[in-house]
Design a protein around this motif. Structure first.
Motif, mmCIF file in Angstrom:
data_model
loop_
_atom_site.group_PDB
_atom_site.id
_atom_site.type_symbol
_atom_site.label_atom_id
_atom_site.label_comp_id
_atom_site.label_asym_id
_atom_site.label_seq_id
_atom_site.Cartn_x
_atom_site.Cartn_y
_atom_site.Cartn_z
ATOM 1 N N ALA A 281 0.969 -1.212 -0.069
ATOM 2 C CA ALA A 281 0.175 0.108 -0.023
ATOM 3 C C ALA A 281 1.134 1.379 -0.021
ATOM 4 N N ILE A 282 0.225 2.265 -0.699
ATOM 5 C CA ILE A 282 1.189 3.725 -0.587
ATOM 6 C C ILE A 282 0.110 4.629 -0.204
ATOM 7 N N LEU A 283 0.418 5.522 0.908
ATOM 8 C CA LEU A 283 -0.542 6.450 1.186
ATOM 9 C C LEU A 283 -0.239 7.748 0.320
ATOM 10 N N LEU A 284 -1.304 8.116 -0.413
ATOM 11 C CA LEU A 284 -1.155 9.222 -1.311
ATOM 12 C C LEU A 284 -0.989 10.747 -0.700
ATOM 13 N N GLY A 285 -1.861 10.705 0.437
ATOM 14 C CA GLY A 285 -1.905 11.810 1.203
ATOM 15 C C GLY A 285 -3.310 11.934 1.927
ATOM 16 N N GLU A 286 -3.481 13.025 2.456
ATOM 17 C CA GLU A 286 -4.732 13.620 3.215
ATOM 18 C C GLU A 286 -5.500 14.535 2.382
ATOM 19 N N VAL A 287 -6.844 14.636 2.595
ATOM 20 C CA VAL A 287 -7.676 15.617 2.255
ATOM 21 C C VAL A 287 -8.535 16.068 3.321
ATOM 22 N N ARG A 288 -9.127 17.169 3.499
ATOM 23 C CA ARG A 288 -10.109 17.561 4.473
ATOM 24 C C ARG A 288 -11.507 17.328 3.685
ATOM 25 N N ASP A 289 -12.429 16.610 4.311
ATOM 26 C CA ASP A 289 -13.575 16.246 3.682
ATOM 27 C C ASP A 289 -14.433 17.439 3.882
ATOM 28 N N ARG A 290 -15.683 17.093 3.226
ATOM 29 C CA ARG A 290 -16.681 18.445 3.452
ATOM 30 C C ARG A 290 -17.034 18.823 4.901
ATOM 31 N N ASP A 291 -16.843 17.979 5.824
ATOM 32 C CA ASP A 291 -17.051 18.512 7.327
ATOM 33 C C ASP A 291 -15.639 19.039 8.033
ATOM 34 N N GLY A 292 -14.590 18.910 7.101
ATOM 35 C CA GLY A 292 -13.463 19.581 7.736
ATOM 36 C C GLY A 292 -12.491 18.200 8.331
ATOM 37 N N LYS A 293 -13.174 17.034 8.209
ATOM 38 C CA LYS A 293 -12.327 15.853 8.611
ATOM 39 C C LYS A 293 -11.109 15.424 7.820
ATOM 40 N N ARG A 294 -10.195 15.028 8.457
ATOM 41 C CA ARG A 294 -9.024 14.741 7.834
ATOM 42 C C ARG A 294 -9.109 13.237 7.226
ATOM 43 N N ARG A 295 -8.770 13.041 5.921
ATOM 44 C CA ARG A 295 -8.998 11.656 5.402
ATOM 45 C C ARG A 295 -7.799 11.090 4.821
ATOM 46 N N ASP A 296 -7.275 9.934 4.772
ATOM 47 C CA ASP A 296 -6.149 9.337 4.083
ATOM 48 C C ASP A 296 -6.704 8.798 2.784
ATOM 49 N N ILE A 297 -5.847 9.150 1.866
ATOM 50 C CA ILE A 297 -6.199 8.378 0.486
ATOM 51 C C ILE A 297 -5.033 7.393 0.411
ATOM 52 N N GLN A 298 -5.393 6.169 0.107
ATOM 53 C CA GLN A 298 -4.419 5.187 0.103
ATOM 54 C C GLN A 298 -4.552 4.012 -0.836
ATOM 55 N N LEU A 299 -3.645 3.899 -1.633
ATOM 56 C CA LEU A 299 -3.759 2.854 -2.847
ATOM 57 C C LEU A 299 -3.182 1.499 -2.234
ATOM 58 N N LYS A 300 -4.116 0.506 -2.021
ATOM 59 C CA LYS A 300 -3.948 -0.804 -1.756
ATOM 60 C C LYS A 300 -3.649 -1.726 -2.866
ATOM 61 N N GLY A 301 -2.343 -2.510 -2.891
ATOM 62 C CA GLY A 301 -2.123 -3.254 -3.993
ATOM 63 C C GLY A 301 -1.351 -2.753 -5.057
ATOM 64 N N SER A 302 -0.415 -1.505 -4.461
ATOM 65 C CA SER A 302 0.356 -0.754 -5.354
ATOM 66 C C SER A 302 1.701 -0.860 -5.492
ATOM 67 N N GLY A 303 1.956 -2.294 -5.184
ATOM 68 C CA GLY A 303 3.417 -2.600 -5.657
ATOM 69 C C GLY A 303 4.328 -2.771 -4.330
ATOM 70 N N PRO A 304 5.401 -3.310 -4.508
ATOM 71 C CA PRO A 304 6.392 -3.656 -3.304
ATOM 72 C C PRO A 304 7.064 -2.498 -2.630
ATOM 73 N N THR A 305 7.271 -2.567 -1.372
ATOM 74 C CA THR A 305 7.872 -1.371 -0.430
ATOM 75 C C THR A 305 9.000 -1.984 0.149
ATOM 76 N N PRO A 306 9.525 -1.289 0.916
ATOM 77 C CA PRO A 306 10.779 -1.984 1.962
ATOM 78 C C PRO A 306 10.021 -2.900 2.994
ATOM 79 N N TYR A 307 8.549 -2.802 3.187
ATOM 80 C CA TYR A 307 8.063 -3.601 4.175
ATOM 81 C C TYR A 307 7.214 -4.653 3.614
ATOM 82 N N SER A 308 7.373 -5.151 2.283
ATOM 83 C CA SER A 308 6.733 -6.278 1.773
ATOM 84 C C SER A 308 7.447 -7.588 2.145
ATOM 85 N N ARG A 309 8.356 -7.642 2.826
ATOM 86 C CA ARG A 309 8.907 -8.899 3.239
ATOM 87 C C ARG A 309 8.831 -9.979 1.939
ATOM 88 N N MET A 310 8.339 -11.150 2.318
ATOM 89 C CA MET A 310 8.187 -12.048 1.111
ATOM 90 C C MET A 310 7.099 -11.630 0.107
#
Ligand code: AMP
Ligand code: MG
Length: 476
Positions: free
Chosen positions: A92-121
């Protein structure tokens, strides 16, 4: 129609040891499966732009949108009780955060987006089945009014992912209040990186529990939010399936829809997950597992609770010990509403447990039994309908003392339709043949779970003997 996302990233401003900054790995041929227009609107994102070529390229990880600061988060965790000192966004990769229409902070993350240093096997990828499952079940949870991460979109990658067999690759765009887990605190605590631990606690308090005072206040707030959450799972017959500490959020949202499932016929010891051999995460064990996970959070937070270690342990222990009482109260509130009670009486817990016992003995369907209470159809849910009659008499007497509008309370508390396993499986199988109609239909019916049209009655039915899904598998 322009793809513009007003990123406002805060996690990326935390110290470097919190993540690895890196873009998603591009895929061969992105294809759109579905965009969640309602959620896009909540986030101030143009759904049409998201469904355009430029949008799909972003959702597949082939283009990084302006303002994103992509990164893979690191965390640790207890998996099935065993300690893993380093986990993290392995796919997964966190693209970043946005404020939703209630002003609440929300993460936008891609899941299935390729290997990272934490992929292990692992290969860093996801296949279409688990992506459809998470999309359906997380959105159904939201429609049921239960805190959860959401699904903003699903795309295919045009690549093959090898599991038990080759499957089409896919990416889910997950939206969350944050992706901070009990395991994120455990990661820094285990390394005795107290400065990072403090920074994480400050960040989590500001973001999720602004009224909490200090680490102890944060612990209490998480205990509260998680007790409320798991009581609500129990109220809809939901079995998470992998309640590891890295899958327990600080926000109190449900996260990580791997081998999860909703029960058909009720039995307290139900387990579906193929990897849960010993029933650690069985339906009725969820509150006990949760308190175990919360005790791990308490341990991780101890270094922030002052110089006097003994006093800190005493205070944190007292907080964790409040859980059973708190959970019982939440659970009772949920189930009182399910049997139509607006008031409280001492015998209510017994009355509810008696019904659940009878349901278990008589293989009653969890969802349909509660939904049918007060109608003649209720007793038909029991293999021995007379077993229900005695209970019903007691319940009617209790309802008479209550004097509330039981029918309307029950209609709002007992869903007619839940994402039954065999239906989710059916949607996945169809999607594998590029028929997304069953997926679309499920999504639309599940969006109003407390009311449904006559034509959708088939989706409320439990599976036939041949159609029962006995095991679910992780998305890995
Ligand atoms: P989960 O079972 O989804 O909670 O994942 C547990 C850990 O395994 C997390 O650190 C994931 O990032 C990692 N993981 C799961 N699936 C994959 C995969 N296909 N590739 C790389 N890492 C994975
Ligand atoms: Mg996980």
């Amino acid at each position: 129609m322009t793809l513009h996302i007003a990123f406002d990233n805060s996690y990326a401003a935390l110290p470097a040891q919190f993540y690895t900054r890196m873009p998603p790995t591009p895929v061969r041929a992105p294809g759109l499966v579905k965009v969640n227009a309602g959620l896009a609107a909540e986030l101030g994102i143009d759904a049409e732009a998201l469904a355009s070529d430029a949008g799909v390229a972003m959702l597949a990880g082939n283009a990084v949108p302006e303002g994103a600061d992509p990164l893979a988060q690191v965390y640790a965790g207890h998996q099935f009780g065993g300690w893993s000192p380093q986990l993290g966004d392995g796919r997964a990769i966190l693209l970043g955060e946005v404020r939703d229409r209630d002003g609440k902070r929300r993460d936008i993350q891609l899941k299935g987006s390729g290997p990272t240093p934490y992929s292990r096997m692992g290969d860093g990828r996801a296949w279409l089945g688990p992506v459809i499952r998470e999309y359906v079940v997380s959105e159904a949870m939201h429609a049921l009014g239960i805190p959860t991460t959401r699904a903003l979109a699903a795309v295919t990658t045009g690549e093959t992912v090898l599991r038990e067999a080759p499957f089409p690759g896919a990416v889910l765009t997950r939206v969350a209040a944050s992706h901070i887990r009990v395991g994120t605190f455990q990661y820094f605590a285990a390394r005795q990186d107290i400065a990072a631990l403090q920074a994480l606690a400050d960040h989590a308090i500001a973001r999720h529990h602004p009224r909490a005072e200090g680490a102890l206040g944060l612990l209490d707030a998480v205990i509260d939010a998680q007790a409320r959450l798991v009581a609500r799972w129990m109220g809809v017959g939901f079995i998470h399936g992998v309640m590891n500490t890295d899958n327990t959020t600080i926000s109190g949202e449900t996260i990580d829809y791997g081998p999860c499932a909703f029960m058909d016929s009720y039995h307290p010891e139900t387990v579906y997950s193929s990897i849960d051999q010993f029933g650690r995460y069985a339906f009725n064990r969820q509150p006990d597992i949760l308190v175990w996970n919360l005790a791990q959070l308490a341990t991780a937070l101890l270094p922030l609770m002052g110089e006097d270690r003994e006093a800190a342990i005493e205070a944190a222990t007292a907080s964790v010990h409040r859980f059973p009482e708190m959970f019982r109260a939440e659970w009772l509130a949920v189930f009182r509403a399910k049997i139509g009670l607006a008031s409280a009486e001492d015998g209510d817990a017994d009355l509810i447990h008696r019904l659940l016992d009878l349901m278990a003995q008589n293989q009653a369907d969890f969802t349909n039994t509660f939904r049918a209470l007060g109608t003649p159809a209720a007793r038909d849910q029991f293999t021995d309908p007379t077993a229900f009659d005695g209970w019903e008499t007691k319940w009617q007497a209790r309802l008479a003392r209550d004097g509330g509008d039981a029918a309307s309370l029950m209609a709002q508390s007992n869903p007619a339709v839940i994402p039954r396993n065999h239906r989710v499986e059916e949607a996945i199988q169809a999607a594998l043949s590029e028929d997304f109609a069953p997926f679309g239909r499920l999504m639309s019916v599940l969006s109003t779970p407390y009311s449904f049209a006559e034509g959708d009655t088939d989706l409320t039915k439990p599976p036939t003997e041949q159609g029962v899904v006995r095991q679910t598998f992780c998305g890995t």
